[in-house]
Design a protein around this motif. Structure first.
Motif, mmCIF file in Angstrom:
data_model
loop_
_atom_site.group_PDB
_atom_site.id
_atom_site.type_symbol
_atom_site.label_atom_id
_atom_site.label_comp_id
_atom_site.label_asym_id
_atom_site.label_seq_id
_atom_site.Cartn_x
_atom_site.Cartn_y
_atom_site.Cartn_z
ATOM 1 N N HIS A 178 0.814 -1.214 0.000
ATOM 2 C CA HIS A 178 0.000 0.000 0.000
ATOM 3 C C HIS A 178 0.848 1.265 0.000
ATOM 4 C CE1 HIS A 178 -4.158 -1.512 0.471
ATOM 5 N NE2 HIS A 178 -3.551 -2.571 0.971
ATOM 6 N N THR A 199 -1.139 -1.772 -8.576
ATOM 7 C CA THR A 199 -2.551 -1.423 -8.435
ATOM 8 C C THR A 199 -3.028 -1.321 -6.987
ATOM 9 O OG1 THR A 199 -3.097 -3.772 -8.677
ATOM 10 C CG2 THR A 199 -3.144 -2.408 -10.665
ATOM 11 N N SER A 200 -2.315 -1.948 -6.059
ATOM 12 C CA SER A 200 -2.746 -1.896 -4.654
ATOM 13 C C SER A 200 -2.200 -0.672 -3.929
ATOM 14 C CB SER A 200 -2.288 -3.158 -3.912
ATOM 15 O OG SER A 200 -0.862 -3.226 -3.860
ATOM 16 N N ASP A 202 -1.586 2.961 -2.648
ATOM 17 C CA ASP A 202 -2.262 4.256 -2.541
ATOM 18 C C ASP A 202 -1.388 5.319 -1.887
ATOM 19 O OD1 ASP A 202 -2.313 3.361 0.063
ATOM 20 O OD2 ASP A 202 -4.486 3.080 0.132
ATOM 21 N N SER A 222 -4.107 4.024 -8.263
ATOM 22 C CA SER A 222 -4.947 4.278 -7.085
ATOM 23 C C SER A 222 -4.290 5.241 -6.101
ATOM 24 C CB SER A 222 -5.269 2.952 -6.378
ATOM 25 O OG SER A 222 -5.961 2.071 -7.238
ATOM 26 N N ARG A 224 -3.328 8.002 -3.699
ATOM 27 C CA ARG A 224 -4.102 9.000 -2.947
ATOM 28 C C ARG A 224 -3.218 9.883 -2.082
ATOM 29 N NH1 ARG A 224 -8.498 6.100 0.434
ATOM 30 N NH2 ARG A 224 -9.232 8.247 0.666
ATOM 31 N N GLN A 248 -3.046 13.689 -11.452
ATOM 32 C CA GLN A 248 -3.482 12.721 -10.447
ATOM 33 C C GLN A 248 -4.872 13.064 -9.921
ATOM 34 O OE1 GLN A 248 -1.458 10.004 -10.025
ATOM 35 N NE2 GLN A 248 -0.363 11.085 -11.654
ATOM 36 N N LYS A 250 -7.090 11.213 -8.453
ATOM 37 C CA LYS A 250 -7.525 10.570 -7.211
ATOM 38 C C LYS A 250 -6.737 11.050 -5.996
ATOM 39 C CE LYS A 250 -9.057 6.308 -9.471
ATOM 40 N NZ LYS A 250 -8.908 4.827 -9.533
#
Length: 333
Positions: A178, A199-200, A202, A222, A224, A248, A250
């Motif tokens: 993450h 993809t995992s 953030d 993803s 954040r 970006q 997100k």
């Protein structure tokens, strides 16, 4: 002191020894470190240089056996250790310490600096650490050679790669990482090919040397939370910040970590904060001199305050041994 006051041994929970990855530590100093480690009762955290042990048996040369990293802890000691940082004593291919995962099965964080493993590590060859949540590698190939093994650790979610440490691509693209810290002195173009497949992920902490050259489409999909680390020598551009942040959609939070004397972030903080506000991104306060690039390593120009002056430990100031120790401590050897 620990010998004179035994009741204090149980009070010591965190030990960090001075280290110089890849530079052979004087034997007398290694002996001192080992003695202290095995004198205290039950550590939670340990950072230590590990010597090498070579097979001297009659078939050693024929078998081409790599030397082993040896963790200088007596059998049965510190079995509840949670955090372990291993610094290689030499820049040579080594075998992973086979007893690490069974002796310290409760580790939640493992760091390896200057470690070059001679062969890949798998869950079949070495038992996994089921509680491991955080792994970091500084220089060396440890993360890459441990790729399959790290992927099998069920709770691992945080990875840090410093100073050109080779990336574990299976873990990054198929695992459950993450948060990634990526701090390289120079940009590796290969990052553009694997980072968008994480993809995992953030959360990303990234050095300016990478951030400034990364394609806009190469950030994790993803993402954040983003932090950018700026060093003293970095030539920073507001336009590059603007382009990256605009790409970006997100992104929720952004921060800048300043290492050293670079004043660009301070001088441009108002403009960056206005950009973040326009994009609906929360900007954290500037973090000055907090960007960690293996802080436990002695540099050639400075000596961290937590490292004792070894001349006070060894009182034979004129001996050759002591000169070797002090030379190593100050980064002159």
């Amino acid at each position: 002191m620990l010998q004179k006051y035994p009741h204090m041994r149980k009070m010591v929970k965190d030990l960090t020894f001075p280290a110089r990855p890849g530079v052979r530590c004087p034997e007398k100093l290694m002996s001192l470190f080992s003695g202290i480690v095995n004198l205290v009762d039950s550590l939670d955290s340990l950072t230590i240089t590990c010597p090498l042990a070579k097979d001297t048996g009659p078939n050693a040369a024929a078998a081409d056996v790599s030397p082993r990293l040896v963790i200088p802890i007596a059998e049965g000691r510190h079995s509840d250790l949670k955090i372990l940082a291993i610094i290689a004593n030499e820049n040579t291919p080594v075998a992973f310490p086979s007893t690490l995962t069974t002796s310290f099965s409760r580790l939640t964080k493992l760091s390896m600096a200057g470690v070059f493993l001679s062969k890949p590590l798998t869950a079949n060859s070495i038992p996994i650490l089921r509680e491991l949540r955080d792994f970091s590698s500084t220089a060396g190939n440890a993360a890459n050679r441990m790729d399959e093994w790290l992927l099998a650790c069920p709770r691992l979610q945080t990875l840090a790669l410093f100073q050109g440490a080779q990336a574990p691509l299976e873990l990054l693209t198929k695992g459950n990482i993450h948060c990634l810290t990526l701090a390289y002195p120079t940009f590796d173009p290969a990052i553009n090919s694997w980072l968008p497949n994480c993809t995992s992920m953030d959360g990303l902490i990234i050095s300016w040397s990478i951030f400034s050259k990364l394609d806009a489409a190469s950030f994790p999909p993803s993402l954040r939370y983003l932090w950018v680390g700026i060093y003293s020598h970095d030539q920073v551009s507001f336009d590059e910040f603007k382009t990256a942040l605009n790409s970006q959609s997100k992104l929720k939070s952004f921060g800048i970590l300043v290492k050293g004397t670079n004043s660009w972030a301070i001088e441009n903080e108002v403009s960056i904060r206005a950009l973040c506000m326009k994009l609906g991104v929360r900007m954290y306060p500037l973090a000055i001199n907090s960007y960690c690039d293996n802080k436990r390593t002695i540099s050639k120009t400075s000596k961290p305050s937590f490292i004792p002056t070894l001349s006070r430990v060894f009182n034979k100031r004129n001996s050759t041994y002591d000169k070797d120790i002090l030379s190593w401590e100050m980064g002159k050897s």
